[in-house]
Scaffold this motif. Structure first.
Motif, short mmCIF file in Angstrom:
data_model
loop_
_atom_site.label_atom_id
_atom_site.label_comp_id
_atom_site.label_asym_id
_atom_site.label_seq_id
_atom_site.Cartn_x
_atom_site.Cartn_y
_atom_site.Cartn_z
N SER A 12 93.16 21.00 58.65
CA SER A 12 93.66 21.73 59.87
C SER A 12 94.28 23.38 59.80
O SER A 12 94.67 23.80 58.72
N ARG A 75 91.53 24.48 65.04
CA ARG A 75 92.70 24.73 65.86
C ARG A 75 92.36 23.91 67.23
O ARG A 75 91.36 24.14 67.95
N LYS A 80 98.03 19.53 70.63
CA LYS A 80 99.47 19.72 71.15
C LYS A 80 99.96 18.96 72.35
O LYS A 80 101.10 19.04 72.46
N GLY A 104 97.25 21.50 55.54
CA GLY A 104 97.38 22.60 56.45
C GLY A 104 98.56 23.49 56.38
O GLY A 104 99.53 23.19 55.61
P1 ADP Z 1 98.26 26.32 60.42
O1 ADP Z 1 98.48 24.71 60.30
O2 ADP Z 1 97.51 26.96 59.55
O3 ADP Z 1 99.76 26.95 60.77
P2 ADP Z 1 97.93 26.20 63.44
O4 ADP Z 1 99.41 26.96 63.53
O5 ADP Z 1 96.82 27.24 64.10
O6 ADP Z 1 97.45 26.66 61.96
O7 ADP Z 1 97.82 24.99 63.77
C1 ADP Z 1 96.57 24.04 63.69
C2 ADP Z 1 96.52 23.12 64.66
O8 ADP Z 1 97.81 21.83 64.46
C3 ADP Z 1 96.64 23.53 65.82
O9 ADP Z 1 95.48 23.97 66.38
C4 ADP Z 1 97.21 22.04 66.58
O10 ADP Z 1 95.90 20.98 66.63
C5 ADP Z 1 98.04 21.46 65.77
N1 ADP Z 1 99.62 22.19 66.00
C6 ADP Z 1 99.93 23.18 65.77
N2 ADP Z 1 101.20 23.38 66.32
C7 ADP Z 1 101.44 22.05 67.07
C8 ADP Z 1 102.34 21.49 67.96
N3 ADP Z 1 103.55 22.07 68.06
N4 ADP Z 1 102.14 20.10 68.31
C9 ADP Z 1 101.17 19.54 67.98
N5 ADP Z 1 100.25 20.15 67.26
C10 ADP Z 1 100.36 21.28 66.91
#
Ligand code: ADP
Ligand code: F6P
Length: 326
Positions: A12, A75, A80, A104
Motif C-alpha cells: 500500500s 492510495r 480512511k 507500506g
Molecule cells: P504510505 O503508506 O506510503 O505512507 P499513504 O500515506 O498514501 O502512503 O497511505 C497509503 C494508504 O494507507 C492510504 O491511501 C489509505 O488507504 C491508508 N491510510 C493512510 N492514512 C490513513 C488513515 N489516517 N486512516 C486510515 N487509512 C489510512
C-alpha cells in the motif's frame, strides 16, 4: 496463534524496491509454517473490492529481483473512513483471512493500526518505503535501492556540472524526511544537503554559500529534499539566481525514477528477514507491531510508536557532510 489459519498480504502507498522480496518471504514463510496465504491486490482498495487470490509458493517465484510490487499498490481514500474499513473487514471475514500483513509506509501502517483496533484483527506491518521515515527501524525496504539510484544520477550530474562549472540543485524524494538527501549527499560527495528537519533552525542556503560554495571548486551539487517545508530545488535555484546572480545554476528533479529498479542485495535481504519475522511474530501472538531492524537485529515496534514518533536525523551525519565538503 491457534486461531490464525490464513494470512492476507497487501502492499500500500508508494511502492518501493524490495516489496516483491517481502511478498515472497511472507508467502513462503507462511506456507512453511502451515498457513494459507491470500494476496490482496491494490492495497486497501483490494480489501474493499475483494480483489484477492490465494498464493502458493510458485506465485512468488522469480520476483525477488523485481522492482515495483506484483500485488500492485494504491492510495485508497475510502479506507480512511470507518465505513470503508467496515467493508474491508467484511471482506476479510468472507475470505477467511484471520490476520493481515501490510507492507507500506507511515500512512499504510496507520490504516492497519485502525483496522486492528476497531475489529481486533491481528495486523503486522513491514516498513516499505524509500523515505526511511519510520521510527524504530534503522532502515526501511527500498531505501537502500533508492539511495543507490540517487548516487548513479548524481555521479552523472557531476560530470556535466564540472565541465560547465555549475551549481546544481538536485531534488530527491522523501516526503518531508531528509534521509535520502543527507545520506545521498554524503555518498555522492555532494557539497550540501537541504533537509526539512533543519529548515527552521538555519537558512541552509546561506550556510552553504558561506561554508561551501565560496571554496574554489569547479562544481557544486546540493541535494534538496522535496518538501513543502524546504520549498524544493526550484525554490533554492530561484533564490540563488536572485541573490547570487554570478552563479550558473541548474536544477534536476529525480522524481519517480527513485522508486523503481532492481532492489539491492541489502533491500532483498532485509525484506526477506522482515517477511519471515512477520510470520514468526504472528506465531508468537504478536499483533499490531511493525517489524523493524535495529543494530542488525529484528525488533517488534508497536504501531503507535512507529507511526507517531518522528524519526530523528543523526547529527553526526551532518557533521560528516560538512567536514568532507570543504
Ligand atoms: P504510505 O503508506 O506510503 O505512507 P499513504 O500515506 O498514501 O502512503 O497511505 C497509503 C494508504 O494507507 C492510504 O491511501 C489509505 O488507504 C491508508 N491510510 C493512510 N492514512 C490513513 C488513515 N489516517 N486512516 C486510515 N487509512 C489510512
Ligand atoms: O512515500 C514515498 C514517496 O515516494 C515520497 O517520497 C513522495 O513524496 C511520494 O511518495 C510521491 O507519491 P506519488 O506516488 O503520489 O507521486
Amino acid at each position: 496463534m491457534a486461531s490464525i489459519k490464513c494470512v492476507g498480504i497487501l502492499t500500500s502507498g508508494g511502492d518501493a524496491p524490495g516489496m516483491n522480496a517481502a511478498i515472497r518471504a511472507v508467502t513462503r514463510a507462511a506456507i512453511y509454517n502451515g498457513l494459507k496465504v491470500k494476496g490482496i491486490y491494490r492495497g486497501y482498495k483490494g480489501l474493499i473490492t475483494g480483489e484477492i487470490q490465494e498464493f502458493k509458493t510458485q506465485n512468488v517465484s522469480n520476483i525477488i529481483q523485481l522492482g515495483g510490487t506484483i500485488l500492485k499498490t494504491a492510495r485508497c481514500a475510502e479506507f480512511k473512513t470507518p465505513e470503508g474499513r467496515q467493508i474491508a473487514h467484511e471482506t476479510m471475514v468472507r475470505e477467511g483471512i484471520d490476520a493481515l500483513i501490510v507492507i507500506g509506509g507511515d500512512g499504510s501502517l496507520t490504516g492497519a493500526r485502525l483496522l486492528a483496533e476497531e475489529y481486533d484483527v491481528p495486523c503486522i506491518g513491514l516498513p516499505g518505503t524509500i523515505d526511511n521515515d519510520l521510527y524504530g527501524t534503522d532502515t526501511t525496504i527500498g531505501y537502500d535501492t533508492a539511495l543507490n539510484t540517487i548516487l548513479d544520477a548524481v555521479d552523472k550530474i557531476r560530470d556535466t556540472a564540472t565541465s560547465h562549472e555549475r551549481l546544481f540543485f538536485v531534488e530527491v524524494m522523501g516526503r518531508d524526511a531528509g534521509f535520502l538527501a543527507l545520506n545521498g549527499a554524503i555518498a555522492a560527495g555532494a557539497e550540501a544537503a537541504i533537509i526539512p528537519e533543519f529548515n527552521t533552525e538555519v537558512d541552509q542556503l546561506e550556510e552553504f554559500i558561506k561554508n561551501g560554495f565560496r571554496k574554489s571548486k569547479s562544481s557544486s551539487i546540493v541535494l534538496v529534499a522535496e518538501s513543502e517545508i524546504t520549498g524544493g530545488a526550484m525554490h533554492y535555484a530561484e533564490r540563488v539566481k536572485n541573490e547570487y546572480p554570478q552563479y550558473d545554476v541548474r536544477v534536476t528533479i529525480l522524481g519517480h525514477l527513485q522508486r523503481g529498479g532492481r532492489p539491492t542485495a541489502h533491500d532483498r535481504i532485509i525484506a526477506s528477514r522482515m517477511g519471515v519475522a512477520s510470520i514468526q511474530a504472528l506465531m508468537e501472538c504478536q499483533r499490531n507491531v511493525m517489524i523493524g531492524i535495529e543494530n542488525d537485529k529484528i525488533v517488534y515496534v508497536p504501531f503507535a510508536k512507529a507511526i507517531k514518533n518522528d524519526k530523528p536525523i543523526d547529527r553526526e551525519l551532518v557533521n560528516v557532510l560538512n567536514e568532507l565538503s570543504i
